[in-house]
Design an enzyme around this catalytic site. Structure first.
Site, PDB file in Angstrom:
ATOM      1  N   CYS A 293      12.355 -23.784 -10.409  1.00  0.00           N
ATOM      2  CA  CYS A 293      11.433 -24.909 -10.212  1.00  0.00           C
ATOM      3  C   CYS A 293      10.378 -24.993 -11.307  1.00  0.00           C
ATOM      4  O   CYS A 293       9.885 -26.062 -11.624  1.00  0.00           O
ATOM      5  CB  CYS A 293      10.780 -24.839  -8.833  1.00  0.00           C
ATOM      6  SG  CYS A 293      10.096 -23.231  -8.474  1.00  0.00           S
TER       7      CYS A 293
ATOM      8  N   GLY B 148      11.192 -26.032  -2.384  1.00  0.00           N
ATOM      9  CA  GLY B 148      12.367 -26.883  -2.524  1.00  0.00           C
ATOM     10  C   GLY B 148      12.034 -28.154  -3.263  1.00  0.00           C
ATOM     11  O   GLY B 148      11.065 -28.223  -4.025  1.00  0.00           O
ATOM     12  N   SER B 149      12.836 -29.183  -2.990  1.00  0.00           N
ATOM     13  CA  SER B 149      12.704 -30.432  -3.744  1.00  0.00           C
ATOM     14  C   SER B 149      11.514 -31.252  -3.230  1.00  0.00           C
ATOM     15  O   SER B 149      11.058 -31.068  -2.095  1.00  0.00           O
ATOM     16  CB  SER B 149      13.992 -31.236  -3.621  1.00  0.00           C
ATOM     17  OG  SER B 149      14.197 -31.582  -2.282  1.00  0.00           O
TER      18      SER B 149
ATOM     19  N   GLU C 268      13.777 -34.992 -12.012  1.00  0.00           N
ATOM     20  CA  GLU C 268      14.125 -33.566 -12.101  1.00  0.00           C
ATOM     21  C   GLU C 268      15.647 -33.403 -12.083  1.00  0.00           C
ATOM     22  O   GLU C 268      16.315 -33.887 -11.174  1.00  0.00           O
ATOM     23  CB  GLU C 268      13.529 -32.800 -10.908  1.00  0.00           C
ATOM     24  CG  GLU C 268      13.783 -31.311 -10.997  1.00  0.00           C
ATOM     25  CD  GLU C 268      13.175 -30.513  -9.825  1.00  0.00           C
ATOM     26  OE1 GLU C 268      12.581 -29.472 -10.075  1.00  0.00           O
ATOM     27  OE2 GLU C 268      13.307 -30.962  -8.672  1.00  0.00           O
TER      28      GLU C 268
ATOM     29  N   THR D  42      12.271 -33.480   0.060  1.00  0.00           N
ATOM     30  CA  THR D  42      12.333 -32.660   1.280  1.00  0.00           C
ATOM     31  C   THR D  42      10.953 -32.101   1.593  1.00  0.00           C
ATOM     32  O   THR D  42      10.544 -32.038   2.763  1.00  0.00           O
ATOM     33  CB  THR D  42      13.373 -31.529   1.129  1.00  0.00           C
ATOM     34  OG1 THR D  42      14.618 -32.124   0.803  1.00  0.00           O
ATOM     35  CG2 THR D  42      13.529 -30.731   2.397  1.00  0.00           C
ATOM     36  N   GLY D  43      10.221 -31.713   0.564  1.00  0.00           N
ATOM     37  CA  GLY D  43       8.862 -31.201   0.774  1.00  0.00           C
ATOM     38  C   GLY D  43       7.976 -32.224   1.464  1.00  0.00           C
ATOM     39  O   GLY D  43       7.187 -31.878   2.358  1.00  0.00           O
TER      40      GLY D  43
ATOM     41  N   LYS E  17      14.526 -19.571   7.242  1.00  0.00           N
ATOM     42  CA  LYS E  17      15.752 -20.374   7.245  1.00  0.00           C
ATOM     43  C   LYS E  17      16.234 -20.484   5.802  1.00  0.00           C
ATOM     44  O   LYS E  17      15.685 -21.257   5.011  1.00  0.00           O
ATOM     45  CB  LYS E  17      15.492 -21.777   7.809  1.00  0.00           C
ATOM     46  CG  LYS E  17      16.810 -22.505   8.069  1.00  0.00           C
ATOM     47  CD  LYS E  17      16.697 -24.005   8.110  1.00  0.00           C
ATOM     48  CE  LYS E  17      16.647 -24.640   6.769  1.00  0.00           C
ATOM     49  NZ  LYS E  17      17.827 -24.383   5.908  1.00  0.00           N
TER      50      LYS E  17
ATOM     51  N   GLU F  68       5.732 -25.645  -2.089  1.00  0.00           N
ATOM     52  CA  GLU F  68       5.906 -25.351  -3.513  1.00  0.00           C
ATOM     53  C   GLU F  68       7.112 -26.159  -3.954  1.00  0.00           C
ATOM     54  O   GLU F  68       8.247 -25.834  -3.617  1.00  0.00           O
ATOM     55  CB  GLU F  68       6.094 -23.839  -3.696  1.00  0.00           C
ATOM     56  CG  GLU F  68       5.892 -23.388  -5.124  1.00  0.00           C
ATOM     57  CD  GLU F  68       7.196 -23.333  -5.874  1.00  0.00           C
ATOM     58  OE1 GLU F  68       7.510 -24.336  -6.552  1.00  0.00           O
ATOM     59  OE2 GLU F  68       7.894 -22.329  -5.775  1.00  0.00           O
TER      60      GLU F  68
HETATM   61  O1  TXE Z   1      17.145 -28.974  -1.644  1.00  0.00           O
HETATM   62  P1  TXE Z   1      16.135 -29.275  -0.482  1.00  0.00           P
HETATM   63  P2  TXE Z   1      18.732 -29.115  -1.658  1.00  0.00           P
HETATM   64  C1  TXE Z   1      16.473 -29.941  -6.040  1.00  0.00           C
HETATM   65  C2  TXE Z   1      17.696 -29.894  -6.897  1.00  0.00           C
HETATM   66  C3  TXE Z   1      18.823 -30.148  -5.952  1.00  0.00           C
HETATM   67  C4  TXE Z   1      18.174 -31.038  -4.913  1.00  0.00           C
HETATM   68  C5  TXE Z   1      18.761 -30.952  -3.534  1.00  0.00           C
HETATM   69  O2  TXE Z   1      17.631 -30.912  -7.842  1.00  0.00           O
HETATM   70  O3  TXE Z   1      19.915 -30.763  -6.550  1.00  0.00           O
HETATM   71  O4  TXE Z   1      16.837 -30.585  -4.850  1.00  0.00           O
HETATM   72  O5  TXE Z   1      18.940 -29.582  -3.156  1.00  0.00           O
HETATM   73  C6  TXE Z   1      15.873 -27.371   3.924  1.00  0.00           C
HETATM   74  N1  TXE Z   1      13.318 -30.101   7.436  1.00  0.00           N
HETATM   75  N2  TXE Z   1      15.953 -28.631  -5.735  1.00  0.00           N
HETATM   76  O6  TXE Z   1      19.220 -30.157  -0.728  1.00  0.00           O
HETATM   77  O7  TXE Z   1      16.540 -30.490   0.255  1.00  0.00           O
HETATM   78  C7  TXE Z   1      17.238 -27.052   3.362  1.00  0.00           C
HETATM   79  O8  TXE Z   1      18.121 -26.727   4.414  1.00  0.00           O
HETATM   80  C8  TXE Z   1      13.320 -28.778   7.200  1.00  0.00           C
HETATM   81  C9  TXE Z   1      14.767 -28.270  -6.426  1.00  0.00           C
HETATM   82  O9  TXE Z   1      19.296 -27.784  -1.456  1.00  0.00           O
HETATM   83  O10 TXE Z   1      14.777 -29.242  -1.066  1.00  0.00           O
HETATM   84  C10 TXE Z   1      16.908 -25.894   2.423  1.00  0.00           C
HETATM   85  O11 TXE Z   1      16.779 -24.695   3.180  1.00  0.00           O
HETATM   86  N3  TXE Z   1      14.064 -28.203   6.245  1.00  0.00           N
HETATM   87  C11 TXE Z   1      14.090 -27.132  -5.838  1.00  0.00           C
HETATM   88  C12 TXE Z   1      15.554 -26.275   1.860  1.00  0.00           C
HETATM   89  O12 TXE Z   1      15.011 -27.226   2.785  1.00  0.00           O
HETATM   90  C13 TXE Z   1      14.835 -28.985   5.481  1.00  0.00           C
HETATM   91  C14 TXE Z   1      14.893 -26.058  -5.225  1.00  0.00           C
HETATM   92  C15 TXE Z   1      15.571 -26.878   0.460  1.00  0.00           C
HETATM   93  O13 TXE Z   1      16.349 -28.025   0.495  1.00  0.00           O
HETATM   94  C16 TXE Z   1      14.871 -30.380   5.673  1.00  0.00           C
HETATM   95  C17 TXE Z   1      16.066 -26.566  -4.549  1.00  0.00           C
HETATM   96  C18 TXE Z   1      14.076 -30.933   6.707  1.00  0.00           C
HETATM   97  N4  TXE Z   1      14.029 -32.239   6.953  1.00  0.00           N
HETATM   98  C19 TXE Z   1      16.561 -27.798  -4.858  1.00  0.00           C
HETATM   99  N5  TXE Z   1      15.746 -30.900   4.774  1.00  0.00           N
HETATM  100  C20 TXE Z   1      12.874 -26.664  -6.580  1.00  0.00           C
HETATM  101  N6  TXE Z   1      12.365 -27.449  -7.495  1.00  0.00           N
HETATM  102  O14 TXE Z   1      12.379 -25.578  -6.310  1.00  0.00           O
HETATM  103  C21 TXE Z   1      16.224 -29.875   4.041  1.00  0.00           C
HETATM  104  N7  TXE Z   1      15.682 -28.712   4.462  1.00  0.00           N
END
Ligand code: TXE
Length: 497
Positions: free
Chosen positions: A304, A247-248, A401, A251-252, A194, A270
């Site tokens: 990240c 991801g963030s 962050e 959300t993680g 996804k 991660e």
């Molecule tokens: O990231 P998310 P977002 C940080 C960065 C950014 C903030 C938000 O600061 O401004 O996070 O970005 C999916 N169940 N990073 O919203 O929420 C979502 O659809 C399952 C840091 O884009 O982490 C996407 O595919 N999936 C970071 C993925 O999770 C879910 C990299 C990442 O989204 C979900 C990106 C749920 N409940 C953003 N909610 C890093 N440090 O690597 C969301 N998603």
């Protein structure tokens, strides 16, 4: 220098109807909601992608499950590796097309898209391909008593966990997908990816290339959707055996909780954090400035592993910040499709607004904004590379962050204080120590709380070197041989004869 001319195949791809890729075919989907793919440099909508529903989630997982039980299970390890190598060949053949698409969607400079998103992804594919024939168990010595001459034999075998759900962020939509896809396929798993709702496009093209590479239908599926419906539905699907997420942190946590709650689904997380970079006083100022730029400003800081907290010895900090300001002010900011651009826009509007909010917060708290710290007026989500000098470790910008081109700086006087500051965060993805004094570096490495510690370098990842976080920056490791544990189950076999 001016912008590149888009390849005809890029234009053609953008003009298509987009949805998902399931069981070896593009699928338009049953929903009626579309994601608009916005070019962050121009704010123009360049494509629309249909958001998935439960129907596409079920179809994607069902296709992956059928392939897991069928075509992929009967593909030999050697042939699995060959498939990944052929996909790498196609990445190299179609490098410019993929790179242009990704730069249009994410604002990444074209040079970085070519080198990292596509070039490095091909290298990761080849690395994982080599592992396909080398995943094995071991024979074990058994010490059970033998009363009537009976003997024992025991061995372990590694079995693929099954269907993997990969949830991908927007910062490296191809490369991070490949990390997960290659690890899964090498181990004999199949995958449903996804992508982020901000970058839902490029992996649809990669899925077509995977078919061309001879990867059987259903082994790789792409279901587009957001974090409210599609993400959770994939995680909680009864046939999903493992979730791998980048991801963030917030959300993680939600993803990890959802995976564990239902049926103890295996999960690799991660996550980001607030990575520190420590510069010791023995280095010349120019080297420190080079190091800061490498560690903090690549891809507009949207990595990240990038450093966001910088610690400079008090005897050098004024000179370092002055030279850094001078260097950053020469950065060419502009269109990602101009080969001479050093910095493109931030990847999307929500992220841009978040960064502007953090600049405001820094101002309210009285941190010193030495360079940047405001929007670049005009079209596109552009901000300048920014230097902030914190008043104390408690400043928001030393703790939260940003995921942007924002370095926050603090001075230190002695190394004990430096190590304490480096570790004063709930996160621990990566850190770097910069010095010519090898003894000091070696002593510090074990005391730094991070999954990766770089010495005299930062940010660069190698497929042979495990990567992942400690503390709140995640669970599990990608790359190296460490990934095998996360994509296979260890089965023990004992025999009496
Ligand atoms: O990231 P998310 P977002 C940080 C960065 C950014 C903030 C938000 O600061 O401004 O996070 O970005 C999916 N169940 N990073 O919203 O929420 C979502 O659809 C399952 C840091 O884009 O982490 C996407 O595919 N999936 C970071 C993925 O999770 C879910 C990299 C990442 O989204 C979900 C990106 C749920 N409940 C953003 N909610 C890093 N440090 O690597 C969301 N998603």
């Amino acid at each position: 220098m001016s912008e590149l001319t888009l390849l005809p195949e890029v234009r053609e791809f953008l003009n298509r109807q987009h949805g998902h890729y399931i069981n070896g075919e593009p699928v338009s989907g049953t929903g009626d909601v579309f994601f608009e793919v916005v070019n962050p440099a121009t704010e123009h909508v360049i494509a629309k992608v249909k958001e998935g529903t439960k129907v596409e989630v079920d179809a994607g997982i069902a296709a992956a499950y059928t392939a897991f039980r069928g075509a992929w299970a009967t593909t030999t390890p050697m042939e699995r590796g060959n498939c990944l190598n052929r996909l790498a060949d196609l990445f190299e053949k179609n490098l410019e097309e993929l790179a242009q698409l990704e730069s249009l969607c994410s604002g990444k400079t074209i040079q970085l898209s070519r080198f990292l998103e596509v070039g490095s992804a091909a290298q990761f594919l080849r690395y994982f391909a080599g592992w396909a024939t080398k995943i094995s168990g071991e024979t074990l010595n058994v010490s059970l008593p033998s009363f009537n001459g009976e003997q024992y034999k025991a061995f372990t075998q590694r079995e693929p966990v099954g269907v993997v759900t990969g949830i991908i962020p927007w910062n490296f939509s191809i490369m991070i997908s490949i990390w997960k896809l290659a690890a899964a396929l090498t181990c004999g798993c199949t995958i449903v990816l996804k992508p982020s709702e901000f970058t839902p496009l490029t992996m649809l093209r990669v899925a077509e290339l995977a078919k061309e590479a001879g990867i059987p239908d259903g082994v790789i599926n792409i279901v587009n959707g957001g974090g409210r419906e599609v993400g959770p539905a994939l995680i909680s699907h009864p046939l999903c055996s493992k979730v791998t997420f980048t991801g963030s942190v917030p959300t993680g946590l939600a993803v990890g909780r959802a995976a564990m709650e239902g049926k103890l689904t295996r999960v690799t997380l991660e996550l980001g954090g607030k990575n520190g970079a420590a510069f010791l006083a023995d280095l010349p100022v120019e080297k420190i400035v080079d190091g800061i730029i490498e560690a903090g400003y690549l891809n507009q800081g949207q990595i990240c592993a990038a450093a966001e907290r910088f610690y400079i010895h008090s005897s050098l900090i004024d000179e370092v910040l002055q030279q850094l300001k001078q260097r950053l002010s020469t950065f060419k900011i502009g269109s990602p499709l101009d080969e001479t651009t050093k910095m493109g826009p931030l990847a999307n509007k929500a992220h841009y607004e978040k960064i502007l909010g953090l600049f405001e917060k820094a101002r309210q708290e009285g941190s010193e904004i030495i360079y940047g710290g405001e929007a670049i007026v005009g079209t596109g989500y552009f901000v300048p590379p920014t230097i902030i000098r914190a008043n104390s470790p408690d400043d928001t910008l030393m703790k939260e962050e940003t995921f942007g081109p924002v370095g926050t700086f603090l001075s230190y006087d002695d190394e004990e204080e430096l190590i304490e500051q480096m570790n004063s965060t709930p996160f621990g993805l990566a850190a770097s120590i910069w010095t010519n004094d090898l003894s000091k570096a070696m002593r510090m490495i074990s005391r730094i709380e991070a999954g990766t510690v770089w010495v005299n370098m930062h940010t660069f990842l190698d497929p042979a070197v495990p990567f992942g976080g400690v503390k709140s920056s995640g669970i599990g490791r990608e790359f190296g041989s460490a990934f095998i544990e996360h994509y296979t189950e260890l089965k023990s076999v004992m025999m009496r004869y």
